[in-house]
Design a protein around this motif. Structure first.
Motif, PDB file in Angstrom:
ATOM      1  N   LEU A  55       0.276 -30.377 -19.535  1.00 52.75           N
ATOM      2  CA  LEU A  55       0.911 -31.007 -18.383  1.00 52.75           C
ATOM      3  C   LEU A  55       2.123 -30.202 -17.917  1.00 52.75           C
ATOM      4  O   LEU A  55       2.950 -29.765 -18.729  1.00 52.75           O
ATOM      5  CB  LEU A  55       1.355 -32.430 -18.737  1.00 52.75           C
ATOM      6  N   ASP A  56       2.217 -29.993 -16.618  1.00 52.32           N
ATOM      7  CA  ASP A  56       3.390 -29.402 -15.972  1.00 52.32           C
ATOM      8  C   ASP A  56       3.602 -27.936 -16.335  1.00 52.32           C
ATOM      9  O   ASP A  56       4.704 -27.427 -16.246  1.00 52.32           O
ATOM     10  CB  ASP A  56       4.648 -30.221 -16.303  1.00 52.32           C
ATOM     11  N   VAL A  57       2.531 -27.240 -16.726  1.00 55.76           N
ATOM     12  CA  VAL A  57       2.623 -25.807 -17.022  1.00 55.76           C
ATOM     13  C   VAL A  57       1.215 -25.226 -17.000  1.00 55.76           C
ATOM     14  O   VAL A  57       0.236 -25.928 -17.268  1.00 55.76           O
ATOM     15  CB  VAL A  57       3.299 -25.560 -18.396  1.00 55.76           C
ATOM     16  N   ASP A  58       1.102 -23.952 -16.676  1.00 48.12           N
ATOM     17  CA  ASP A  58      -0.179 -23.261 -16.640  1.00 48.12           C
ATOM     18  C   ASP A  58      -0.749 -23.151 -18.054  1.00 48.12           C
ATOM     19  O   ASP A  58      -0.100 -22.609 -18.943  1.00 48.12           O
ATOM     20  CB  ASP A  58       0.029 -21.863 -16.039  1.00 48.12           C
ATOM     21  N   ASN A  59      -1.974 -23.625 -18.270  1.00 46.70           N
ATOM     22  CA  ASN A  59      -2.570 -23.525 -19.604  1.00 46.70           C
ATOM     23  C   ASN A  59      -2.855 -22.077 -20.001  1.00 46.70           C
ATOM     24  O   ASN A  59      -3.088 -21.784 -21.173  1.00 46.70           O
ATOM     25  CB  ASN A  59      -3.876 -24.334 -19.681  1.00 46.70           C
ATOM     26  N   ASN A  60      -2.855 -21.152 -19.043  1.00 45.45           N
ATOM     27  CA  ASN A  60      -3.056 -19.739 -19.353  1.00 45.45           C
ATOM     28  C   ASN A  60      -1.770 -19.035 -19.755  1.00 45.45           C
ATOM     29  O   ASN A  60      -1.743 -17.819 -19.894  1.00 45.45           O
ATOM     30  CB  ASN A  60      -3.650 -19.008 -18.138  1.00 45.45           C
ATOM     31  N   ASP A  61      -0.717 -19.792 -19.944  1.00 45.17           N
ATOM     32  CA  ASP A  61       0.575 -19.232 -20.337  1.00 45.17           C
ATOM     33  C   ASP A  61       0.968 -19.820 -21.683  1.00 45.17           C
ATOM     34  O   ASP A  61       1.918 -20.601 -21.779  1.00 45.17           O
ATOM     35  CB  ASP A  61       1.624 -19.558 -19.273  1.00 45.17           C
ATOM     36  N   ALA A  70       2.558 -18.852 -24.156  1.00 43.64           N
ATOM     37  CA  ALA A  70       3.922 -18.623 -24.629  1.00 43.64           C
ATOM     38  C   ALA A  70       4.871 -19.700 -24.127  1.00 43.64           C
ATOM     39  O   ALA A  70       5.903 -19.961 -24.749  1.00 43.64           O
ATOM     40  CB  ALA A  70       4.413 -17.251 -24.186  1.00 43.64           C
ATOM     41  N   ARG A  71       4.539 -20.341 -22.997  1.00 42.80           N
ATOM     42  CA  ARG A  71       5.400 -21.386 -22.453  1.00 42.80           C
ATOM     43  C   ARG A  71       4.924 -22.788 -22.815  1.00 42.80           C
ATOM     44  O   ARG A  71       5.660 -23.748 -22.623  1.00 42.80           O
ATOM     45  CB  ARG A  71       5.482 -21.270 -20.925  1.00 42.80           C
ATOM     46  N   VAL A  72       3.697 -22.913 -23.302  1.00 42.90           N
ATOM     47  CA  VAL A  72       3.192 -24.223 -23.713  1.00 42.90           C
ATOM     48  C   VAL A  72       3.728 -24.514 -25.112  1.00 42.90           C
ATOM     49  O   VAL A  72       3.438 -23.783 -26.055  1.00 42.90           O
ATOM     50  CB  VAL A  72       1.656 -24.262 -23.698  1.00 42.90           C
ATOM     51  N   ALA A  73       4.501 -25.569 -25.228  1.00 41.29           N
ATOM     52  CA  ALA A  73       5.123 -25.907 -26.507  1.00 41.29           C
ATOM     53  C   ALA A  73       4.419 -27.093 -27.144  1.00 41.29           C
ATOM     54  O   ALA A  73       3.743 -27.872 -26.476  1.00 41.29           O
ATOM     55  CB  ALA A  73       6.606 -26.227 -26.291  1.00 41.29           C
ATOM     56  N   GLY A  74       4.582 -27.225 -28.453  1.00 43.07           N
ATOM     57  CA  GLY A  74       4.072 -28.392 -29.158  1.00 43.07           C
ATOM     58  C   GLY A  74       2.955 -28.098 -30.118  1.00 43.07           C
ATOM     59  O   GLY A  74       2.808 -28.762 -31.142  1.00 43.07           O
TER      60      GLY A  74
END
Length: 341
Positions: A94-100, A102-106
């Motif tokens: 949610l609220d971020v590109d799944n292809n990134d 490095a920015r997907v946290a959790g």
């Protein structure tokens, strides 16, 4: 990376597809958002998690919540960051590109081989999820999540509506930004009708610790007005935090203060970590913060964007100055101005 900021022509069909995918999956759902979550990231995760759990679904919501948003979280509803994926999981980004990743946290998304649902409103999203909704015309991901909850036929309650209104409220600057549309207010009205607590949200969001102000005093000493006042820039580093006892969380809203300077069309808040720099930018009057962010390797929206640059400040600063100059020249060449925020 290029940006596609147009509204989605397949929005209604995409909402139905995502809703059906979530309902059909029988395993656990792992809800993820971006690093350093803001109100839209947290609100989208909480709203969807609460609605799904009320429907009897197994939901993981691993997130490290910044102090200024902890008022929104009930004990136990968010988990520690996952080091391994539960069997038969569906990742919901949610609220971020799944292809990134490095920015997907959790959770370690780069290691995940299962299906991914992506709900986002960033024009730089690459739109490659198993099922997804990406619509930059929606000013907050929480607005899309509200439509998905409706499409799933899940019951509404105040605990579901309030975090979604948090996301809508924060990502529109309390409904002040040019991204606000008539549909934004319709969505807010729906959430209020479901019991969302707007006054409580605004009261909680308006409170700051003392360190916020002592650090601000130091940050303002770095203030620069450039390009005849059209660009305002400030910097913060770890030494300032040590002197004031502040944390990086105290910095998050400073860029909005910079944007409020009379005549400013681009505000830049520089977080100087030493070997790398993080940029937070806000713009108005036809200037695109997104264009500057993309030039620096980042992304976001036209009025609000950011980038992480793996270089020391002194090294990256000339490139930043050039990206800003290029964008100002583009805007002054007769490009269609954005609606005033």
């Amino acid at each position: 990376m290029t940006a596609s900021n147009a509204s989605s022509a397949t929005y209604t069909a995409d909402v139905q597809t995502v809703a059906a995918t979530l309902l059909a999956h029988t395993g656990p759902l792992v809800l993820l958002a971006h690093e350093n979550p803001d109100g839209d990231a947290l609100g989208s995760v909480l709203g969807l998690a609460r609605a799904l759990r009320a429907h009897g679904r197994e939901v993981y919501a691993p997130m490290a919540v910044p102090r200024y948003l902890r008022f929104m979280v009930a004990p136990g509803e968010l988990s520690d960051l996952l080091t391994a994926w539960p069997p038969d999981a569906l990742a919901v980004v949610l609220d971020v590109d799944n292809n990134d990743p490095a920015r997907v946290a959790g959770a370690p998304l780069a290691d995940f081989a299962g299906p991914v649902v992506n709900i986002d409103h960033h024009g730089t999203n690459r739109r490659t999820a198993t099922a997804g909704i990406v619509d930059p015309s929606r000013p907050a991901t929480a607005m899309i999540v509200a439509d998905v909850i409706d499409a799933m036929g899940l019951p509404w309650s105040e605990p579901v509506a309030t975090p979604l209104l948090l996301g809508l409220n924060t990502d529109t600057g309390s409904f002040r930004f040019s991204s606000v549309t008539p549909e934004t207010f319709i969505c807010a009205s729906r959430l209020l009708a479901h019991g969302a607590r707007l006054a409580w949200l605004n009261d909680e969001l308006g409170q700051h610790p003392q360190t916020y102000y002592t650090l601000l005093r130091e940050v303002l000493s770095t203030l620069e007005f450039r390009h005849d006042g059209r660009v305002v820039l400030a910097r913060v580093d770890s030494a300032m935090l040590e002197r004031t006892g502040a944390t990086w969380e105290d910095v998050e809203s400073y860029v909005s203060l910079l944007r409020a300077a009379e005549g400013a069309r681009l505000a830049v808040m520089v977080k100087d970590f030493g070997p790398q720099v993080k940029l937070s930018m806000r713009s108005r009057g036809g200037v695109s913060a997104q264009n500057v962010a993309v030039a620096m390797g980042g992304g976001g929206h036209v009025p609000a964007a950011g980038a992480t640059v793996p270089e020391p400040y002194a090294v990256m600063r000339p490139r930043l100055d050039e990206a800003i100059r290029t964008e100002l020249e583009r805007a002054e060449a007769g490009a269609e101005p954005s609606r005033p925020a």
